[in-house]
Design an enzyme around this catalytic site. Structure first.
Site, PDB file in Angstrom:
ATOM      1  NE  ARG A 301      35.847  74.596  29.452  1.00 31.81           N
ATOM      2  CZ  ARG A 301      35.628  75.872  29.636  1.00 31.81           C
ATOM      3  NH1 ARG A 301      36.542  76.786  30.058  1.00 31.81           N
ATOM      4  NH2 ARG A 301      34.506  76.551  29.082  1.00 31.81           N
ATOM      5  CE  LYS A 323      34.871  52.723  35.855  1.00 33.86           C
ATOM      6  NZ  LYS A 323      34.325  51.417  35.812  1.00 33.86           N
ATOM      7  CD  GLU A 365      37.000  45.251  43.997  1.00 35.11           C
ATOM      8  OE1 GLU A 365      37.161  44.741  42.887  1.00 35.11           O
ATOM      9  OE2 GLU A 365      35.700  46.021  44.011  1.00 35.11           O
ATOM     10  CE  LYS A 402      40.977  49.266  37.684  1.00 32.45           C
ATOM     11  NZ  LYS A 402      39.968  50.024  38.741  1.00 32.45           N
ATOM     12  CD  GLU A 412      33.423  50.544  32.311  1.00 32.14           C
ATOM     13  OE1 GLU A 412      33.129  51.669  32.418  1.00 32.14           O
ATOM     14  OE2 GLU A 412      33.115  49.545  32.971  1.00 32.14           O
ATOM     15  NE  ARG A 416      38.544  50.490  33.446  1.00 33.04           N
ATOM     16  CZ  ARG A 416      39.232  51.848  33.489  1.00 33.04           C
ATOM     17  NH1 ARG A 416      39.574  52.459  32.432  1.00 33.04           N
ATOM     18  NH2 ARG A 416      39.103  52.195  34.614  1.00 33.04           N
ATOM     19  CG  ASN A 420      31.640  46.276  35.730  1.00 37.87           C
ATOM     20  OD1 ASN A 420      32.134  47.063  36.623  1.00 37.87           O
ATOM     21  ND2 ASN A 420      31.390  46.985  34.515  1.00 37.87           N
ATOM     22  CG  HIS A 423      31.799  45.480  40.585  1.00 37.20           C
ATOM     23  ND1 HIS A 423      32.527  44.416  40.939  1.00 37.20           N
ATOM     24  CD2 HIS A 423      32.122  46.431  41.309  1.00 37.20           C
ATOM     25  CE1 HIS A 423      33.562  44.891  41.525  1.00 37.20           C
ATOM     26  NE2 HIS A 423      33.306  46.181  41.704  1.00 37.20           N
ATOM     27  CG  HIS A 427      27.147  48.468  41.275  1.00 37.60           C
ATOM     28  ND1 HIS A 427      27.651  48.805  40.115  1.00 37.60           N
ATOM     29  CD2 HIS A 427      28.070  48.441  42.062  1.00 37.60           C
ATOM     30  CE1 HIS A 427      28.935  49.220  40.114  1.00 37.60           C
ATOM     31  NE2 HIS A 427      29.093  48.973  41.522  1.00 37.60           N
ATOM     32  CG  HIS A 439      32.164  48.661  46.658  1.00 42.77           C
ATOM     33  ND1 HIS A 439      31.256  48.575  45.993  1.00 42.77           N
ATOM     34  CD2 HIS A 439      33.344  48.499  45.977  1.00 42.77           C
ATOM     35  CE1 HIS A 439      31.575  48.317  44.674  1.00 42.77           C
ATOM     36  NE2 HIS A 439      32.778  48.361  44.710  1.00 42.77           N
TER      37      HIS A 439
END
Length: 536
Positions: A301, A323, A365, A402, A412, A416, A420, A423, A427, A439
């Site tokens: 956990r 994330k 990026e 960032k 997010e 936030r 993206n 993206h 994606h 990527h």
């Protein structure tokens, strides 16, 4: 060389005035209690300053003294309880000094303060002491919990606490000595964590764990076979500091960012006998960081994770924030968790091992961060590799964009989403290509498409798309797609919409440094964006 100043922060009764002189003696440095120093400077007790001149006047004097002690260097200070509520004092001390929060429970604080001269503490003098303490903690907890070094102050006596504090201070100072490492602090709802950036940071892994209160014991180090040299540096650094390192090698590449790889990390944790509180260390690019972070978030956990990014993309993006996640066949990062790292170590020298095309892919990026929040960074990077040195100052500037976003929106829920940029298109490109490409390449093409969308929507002035296309092209990154259809790409986007059960969201630009979220833009604008990057 004068070491950074050290500050003890905490609630009234936490023990700052008792621990501070003992810590100063152990370090061989002078001690300053800021409340006593201010009383000497102003010629009256703190309570009298409050009575005659008001709290605002006292805070102004306190602020000036705190910043002066920070600039002086080499001193140990007991800060007044409200010092860190001042944004500049907090920001500068967390970055330039070493701050330790002596954290005690309200019950402990109450027992220590009862029977003392509360008249000397103007914020606690009137009313029920328990209620006053609870209200004060409510006001100050955000600033105090942002301090990465949290020392439990309920049970250890002043001598033991001072000894523990000394170990943390020396570990922090050892990290700073590695290539003059820059220390940033990332604030999260549950506290804060340090980000160390500088040449030689790879060799500071043991010091980073020690500074965060994780002593010698088992550690699982996750990497992949092509990073043996860099993983070896981190392993040796940990071993020399007494840590028992258990290696776990995963297969690199986005196609392997799956639950199968996570199971491999879980198995390594079990074999190492990793208990709660023992860390996973991720050495690698975004794939390693994401899956190792998710494994750490879910094993027992949640156990600590230290991110040691080795690619440019991971350094400026995926390692910063909370994330973590893995992919499913239906899309990227569909299974994940928010799990802030215990520390991040960014070593620019690791970039020397990257092939040029990987460095360029990561630059997508950096360009994105410039487009989002730093026009000067975008202009600097858009000139291309011949006019740019990728060093700690450049990385820090990209990371800062960032940090500003993730601190304001850690989960997010709104702002936030601007991260993206490029993206939503990128994606979709990756899905249609079967994750066969880099990527960063997909993001680069996505930035061109996003700027074209911005013009098609009438948000950006004509010419922005061409500026972005030229900047991307100078790094040898793709601005056009071959052999793909609008229909397939649009379908790949639709999966996002169906899964989220809400509007399909794009990040557009009004200008460089001025992003805007757009939900469900007209189909013709999206088609125009795809046409801008598809070969006729």
């Amino acid at each position: 060389m004068t070491p950074p100043s050290v500050a003890l922060a905490g609630m009234p009764g936490a023990g700052k005035s008792a621990v501070g002189p003992r810590l100063a003696a152990l370090l061989g440095r002078p001690f300053v209690d800021t409340d006593r120093a201010l009383e000497a400077r102003l010629g009256m007790p703190v309570a009298e300053v409050f009575k005659r001149h008001g709290e605002a006047a006292f805070r102004a004097e306190e602020r000036a003294l705190c910043l002066a002690l920070l600039a002086q260097g080499g001193v140990v200070c007991a800060l007044g309880g409200g010092s860190l509520e001042d944004p500049e004092v907090r920001s500068r001390w967390l970055q330039e000094g070493t701050v330790l929060h002596l954290r005690a429970s309200i019950k402990t604080l109450l027992s220590r303060l009862q029977g003392t001269a509360l008249s000397e503490r103007p914020l606690l003098a009137d009313g029920d002491l328990m209620r006053r303490l609870e209200a004060l903690w409510g006001a100050r907890s955000g600033a105090l919990l942002a301090v990465p070094v949290q020392l439990p102050a309920d049970h250890p006596g002043p001598e033991a606490l001072a000894s523990l504090a000394r170990e943390r201070v020396l570990s922090e100072e050892r990290l700073r000595s590695l290539g003059g490492a820059l220390r940033l602090v990332v604030r999260t709802p549950s506290g804060g964590y340090p980000l160390w950036l500088g040449d030689g940071a790879l060799g500071g892994a043991g010091a980073a764990l020690s500074a965060r209160g994780i002593g010698p014991g088992p550690v699982v180090l996750v990497s992949h076979p092509s990073l043996e040299a860099l993983a070896g540096i981190v392993t040796r650094a940990l071993t020399e500091d007494g840590y028992d390192v258990h290696g776990c090698r995963v297969t690199e590449g986005e196609r392997h960012k799956t639950l199968v790889s996570v199971e491999r990390v879980w198995d390594a944790c079990l074999r190492a006998g990793l208990s709660r509180g023992r860390p996973v260390v991720a050495v690698g690019g975004g794939v390693v960081g994401d899956l190792a972070g998710f494994a750490a978030a879910t094993y027992l956990r949640g156990v600590p994770v230290v991110q040691v990014p080795t690619t440019l993309l991971a350094m400026v993006d995926s390692s910063v924030g909370a994330k973590t996640g893995v992919d499913l066949p239906e899309g990227k990062n569909l299974v994940g968790a928010f799990h802030p790292p215990t520390a991040v170590l960014i070593d620019p020298t690791a970039l020397g091992t990257l092939p040029r095309e990987e460095l360029s892919a990561g630059m997508a990026e950096v360009l994105k961060h410039g487009l989002l929040g730093d026009p000067g960074l975008f202009e600097r990077v858009s000139r291309g590799p011949e006019a740019l040195t990728v060093d700690a100052s450049l990385l820090a500037r990209a990371v800062a964009v960032k940090l500003r976003v993730v601190e304001e929106d850690p989960y997010e829920e709104g702002l936030r989403a601007v991260l993206n940029l490029g993206h939503t298109f990128g994606h979709a490109i990756e899905r249609v290509q079967g994750y066969a490409g880099r990527h960063g390449d997909a993001v680069a093409t996505g930035l061109v498409a996003a700027s074209a969308l911005s013009e098609a929507l009438g948000l950006a002035s004509p010419g922005l798309g061409q500026r972005v296309r030229e900047a991307v092209a100078r790094w040898g990154l793709p601005t056009r797609l071959r052999g793909l259809s609008r229909e397939a790409l649009t379908h790949a986007m639709g999966r996002d919409k169906k899964r989220q059960g809400r509007a399909l969201r794009f990040v557009a630009l009004r200008d460089v440094g001025a992003p805007e979220l757009v939900d469900d833009p007209p189909e013709e604008a999206v088609m125009a964006a795809w046409d801008a990057v598809l070969e006729p």
